[in-house]
Design a protein around this motif. Structure first.
Motif, PDB file in Angstrom:
ATOM      1  N   LEU A 129       0.830  -1.194   0.000  1.00 37.09           N
ATOM      2  CA  LEU A 129       0.000   0.000   0.000  1.00 37.09           C
ATOM      3  C   LEU A 129       0.872   1.254   0.000  1.00 37.09           C
ATOM      4  O   LEU A 129       0.654   2.172  -0.791  1.00 37.09           O
ATOM      5  N   TYR A 133       1.019   3.886  -3.017  1.00 36.07           N
ATOM      6  CA  TYR A 133       0.634   5.277  -2.764  1.00 36.07           C
ATOM      7  C   TYR A 133       1.743   6.221  -3.204  1.00 36.07           C
ATOM      8  O   TYR A 133       1.497   7.220  -3.889  1.00 36.07           O
ATOM      9  N   SER A 162      -8.224   0.926   1.519  1.00 35.75           N
ATOM     10  CA  SER A 162      -7.686   0.980   0.157  1.00 35.75           C
ATOM     11  C   SER A 162      -8.524   0.129  -0.782  1.00 35.75           C
ATOM     12  O   SER A 162      -9.180  -0.831  -0.366  1.00 35.75           O
ATOM     13  N   TYR A 169      -3.237  -0.890  -7.609  1.00 32.09           N
ATOM     14  CA  TYR A 169      -3.733   0.094  -6.645  1.00 32.09           C
ATOM     15  C   TYR A 169      -4.733   1.023  -7.314  1.00 32.09           C
ATOM     16  O   TYR A 169      -4.498   1.529  -8.419  1.00 32.09           O
ATOM     17  N   SER A 172      -6.785   5.073  -1.867  1.00 32.60           N
ATOM     18  CA  SER A 172      -6.606   4.788  -0.442  1.00 32.60           C
ATOM     19  C   SER A 172      -6.815   6.062   0.369  1.00 32.60           C
ATOM     20  O   SER A 172      -6.790   7.175  -0.162  1.00 32.60           O
TER      21      SER A 172
END
Length: 250
Positions: A129, A133, A162, A169, A172
């Motif tokens: 994560l 990010y 998230s 991804y 989040s």
């Protein structure tokens, strides 16, 4: 609650939720340093006017930030002492974009939308994560380490929400729970996911997670010129409580 009392409470919550790596307490002022990652952690926040001469305190601020290799920076909130803005004008400090602190009640019956994305709610940030990010923002390489140390330094419960599309991804946000409030930080939707209403769904998921953790109200900070975010927050019931502005030497 009187406006000044609510402002002071929210400032305290913000300072706890997003800490610094070093702090100097100086006659009602907090000088915070975090190797340049985020304005909040690398600026002066005034919680009380203090009793010492204002110009003398600004001199100490400037010396402290120069020692840390950072530009002197102030957050001017309604709690800042009278005369500080004029003193900074006299010294040539630049005015940066105005920011808003907003708050809202968290509805007790939030039901997140099922949208086909893989949603995670974690109490600590997974490595993938943080890496995703940093890449999606994108975060300067020199700020990755300070960001991780700041996140580790948060001393109250955290919620990391998230969204993922497979291994990719999508979005989040960080929620920080303290005294019945949920602070909303680090909101990001990946560039390729924008324009699909994901920010609204992300906010709903985070508020629902905060409610499960016992929060009944939420607050956030948003740039005054960030009109898409302001529209999303307004639809969720957020209203502006006060404004603040950064003042920096260059």
């Amino acid at each position: 609650m009187p406006a000044n009392d609510l402002c002071r409470l929210l400032e305290e919550l913000c300072l706890t939720a997003w800490p610094a790596l070093k702090t100097i307490h100086d006659d009602g002022w907090l000088l915070r340093f975090a190797q340049g990652h985020t304005g909040r952690s690398n600026s002066v926040t005034c919680l009380a006017p203090g009793v010492l001469p204002l110009a003398e305190k600004v001199d100490r601020v400037e010396a402290a930030y120069i020692r840390e290799g950072l530009p002197p920076r102030f957050r001017i909130t309604p709690l800042a002492p009278a005369g500080l803005a004029a003193e900074l004008d006299r010294r040539g400090y630049l005015r940066q974009e105005e920011n808003l602190v907003q708050a809202a009640a968290i509805p007790p019956d939030l039901v997140p939308t099922v949208d086909g994305l893989d949603w995670r709610v974690e109490t600590a940030p997974a490595g993938d994560l943080l890496a995703s990010y940093a890449q999606a923002l994108p975060l300067p390489v020199g700020e990755v380490g300070p960001m991780r140390r700041l996140l580790d330094a948060i001393a109250v419960p955290t919620l990391y929400v998230s969204a993922w599309e497979g291994d990719s991804y999508a979005a989040s946000a960080l929620g920080v729970a303290d005294r019945g409030w949920l602070g909303i930080y680090k909101v990001l939707v990946a560039p390729e996911q924008r324009g699909r209403g994901l920010s609204r769904r992300l906010l709903t998921r985070l508020l629902a997670a905060g409610a499960e953790a016992g929060a009944t109200r939420a607050y956030l900070q948003v740039g005054g010129g960030n009109h898409p975010a302001l529209a999303t927050y307004a639809r969720a019931g957020f209203q502006t409580i006060y404004h603040y502005q950064y003042r920096q030497t260059h």
